[in-house]
Design a protein around this motif. Structure first.
Motif, mmCIF file in Angstrom:
data_model
loop_
_atom_site.group_PDB
_atom_site.id
_atom_site.type_symbol
_atom_site.label_atom_id
_atom_site.label_comp_id
_atom_site.label_asym_id
_atom_site.label_seq_id
_atom_site.Cartn_x
_atom_site.Cartn_y
_atom_site.Cartn_z
ATOM 1 N N THR A 3 0.815 -1.219 0.000
ATOM 2 C CA THR A 3 0.000 0.000 0.000
ATOM 3 C C THR A 3 0.845 1.265 0.000
ATOM 4 O O THR A 3 0.335 2.340 -0.315
ATOM 5 C CB THR A 3 -0.926 0.011 1.231
ATOM 6 O OG1 THR A 3 -0.122 -0.102 2.419
ATOM 7 C CG2 THR A 3 -1.910 -1.150 1.183
ATOM 8 N N ALA A 4 2.120 1.161 0.345
ATOM 9 C CA ALA A 4 3.054 2.286 0.388
ATOM 10 C C ALA A 4 4.442 1.691 0.621
ATOM 11 O O ALA A 4 4.567 0.491 0.880
ATOM 12 C CB ALA A 4 2.681 3.267 1.500
ATOM 13 N N PRO A 5 5.504 2.514 0.522
ATOM 14 C CA PRO A 5 6.837 1.978 0.823
ATOM 15 C C PRO A 5 6.885 1.394 2.237
ATOM 16 O O PRO A 5 6.509 2.058 3.209
ATOM 17 C CB PRO A 5 7.750 3.209 0.684
ATOM 18 C CG PRO A 5 7.034 4.079 -0.300
ATOM 19 C CD PRO A 5 5.569 3.891 0.011
ATOM 20 N N GLN A 6 7.304 0.162 2.339
ATOM 21 C CA GLN A 6 7.378 -0.560 3.605
ATOM 22 C C GLN A 6 6.024 -0.639 4.318
ATOM 23 O O GLN A 6 5.956 -0.728 5.545
ATOM 24 C CB GLN A 6 8.422 0.068 4.542
ATOM 25 C CG GLN A 6 9.849 -0.091 4.037
ATOM 26 C CD GLN A 6 10.875 0.400 5.029
ATOM 27 O OE1 GLN A 6 10.756 1.495 5.588
ATOM 28 N NE2 GLN A 6 11.909 -0.404 5.270
ATOM 29 N N THR B 229 5.528 -6.248 -5.531
ATOM 30 C CA THR B 229 4.186 -6.407 -6.105
ATOM 31 C C THR B 229 3.283 -7.252 -5.222
ATOM 32 O O THR B 229 2.152 -7.564 -5.602
ATOM 33 C CB THR B 229 4.286 -7.062 -7.491
ATOM 34 O OG1 THR B 229 4.975 -8.322 -7.374
ATOM 35 C CG2 THR B 229 5.039 -6.178 -8.458
ATOM 36 N N GLY B 230 3.762 -7.642 -4.054
ATOM 37 C CA GLY B 230 2.956 -8.491 -3.174
ATOM 38 C C GLY B 230 3.017 -9.945 -3.610
ATOM 39 O O GLY B 230 3.986 -10.380 -4.220
ATOM 40 N N GLY B 231 1.970 -10.683 -3.331
ATOM 41 C CA GLY B 231 1.942 -12.091 -3.698
ATOM 42 C C GLY B 231 1.128 -12.898 -2.705
ATOM 43 O O GLY B 231 0.556 -12.364 -1.749
#
Length: 220
Positions: free
Chosen positions: A84-87, A193-195
């Motif tokens: 959702t944002a950096p870190q 990109t998540g996962g």
């Protein structure tokens, strides 16, 4: 595969033993009233043994309440990570019981820990198998300095144990049944990109593995 004894079954057995203990105690009291000392002593010993057995089973059942029996490696949850944002990222956790929870985490990695309770072979023969309880999920920073200064995000995954089995084993004669309780933790990096991840539990600890195919997360 060995059968497992559920906490409700242990409670039922404890209740039966408790009723038998009360019956034996009543019979011992009647023997005392009629001055039959040897019969009183014999029935009192039986009542005491039944009462202790019922108490031990009841305490064990409370200690494993909320835990899941583990006889092999199995899936405990599936997790979808969305940055959702950096870190910063959101973790949607789908538990095996159908419950779905969402957590906003901060850091470079996702971290999960839990407790594992192991029983001796004698207890396994009675149906008690290795059990586990998930404790916490949190974000973890790769840099130690950030771990000390950056915002921490930690959430509970389970409920506290009603009975501390480690303390119980040290106070009662459970050495022939109780093997060990220990903590286990696992963490993996969160990609940009998540996962999707799968949390698996083995008799040796927790493991997070990437899922090759996306998981379906209920909306809401």
């Amino acid at each position: 595969m060995p059968t497992t004894t559920s906490p409700s079954m242990l409670i039922a057995i404890a209740a039966i033993l408790g009723i038998l203990a009360l019956a034996a105690g009543g019979s011992a009291f009647l023997a005392l009233v009629h001055a039959r000392i040897l019969r009183f002593v014999f029935r009192s010993v039986i009542a005491l043994v039944l009462f202790v057995a019922a108490s031990v089973l009841a305490l064990i059942s409370l200690g494993v309440q909320g835990m899941r029996a583990l006889t092999h490696e199995e899936t405990a949850a599936r997790i979808r990570l969305v940055p959702t944002a950096p870190q910063r990222y959101e973790a949607t956790v789908s538990f095996v019981d159908g419950r779905v929870e969402r957590y906003s985490l901060a850091g470079d990695q996702i971290y999960i820990d839990g407790h594992i309770v192991k029983w001796t072979p004698l207890a396994n023969m009675l149906g008690l198998q290795t059990s586990y309880r998930l404790d916490r999920i949190s974000g973890r920073y790769r840099a130690l300095a950030q771990e000390n200064t950056a915002p921490r995000t930690v959430y509970a995954l389970g409920t506290p144990a009603i009975v501390d089995l480690v303390a119980l084993a040290s106070r009662m004669p459970l050495a022939d049944f109780f093997d060990a309780e220990y903590g286990s933790a696992t963490f993996v990096p969160v990609e940009g990109t998540g996962g999707d991840l799968e949390l698996r539990v083995t008799t040796s600890g927790l493991i997070l593995r990437p899922l090759p195919t996306p998981i379906e997360v209920p909306k809401g």
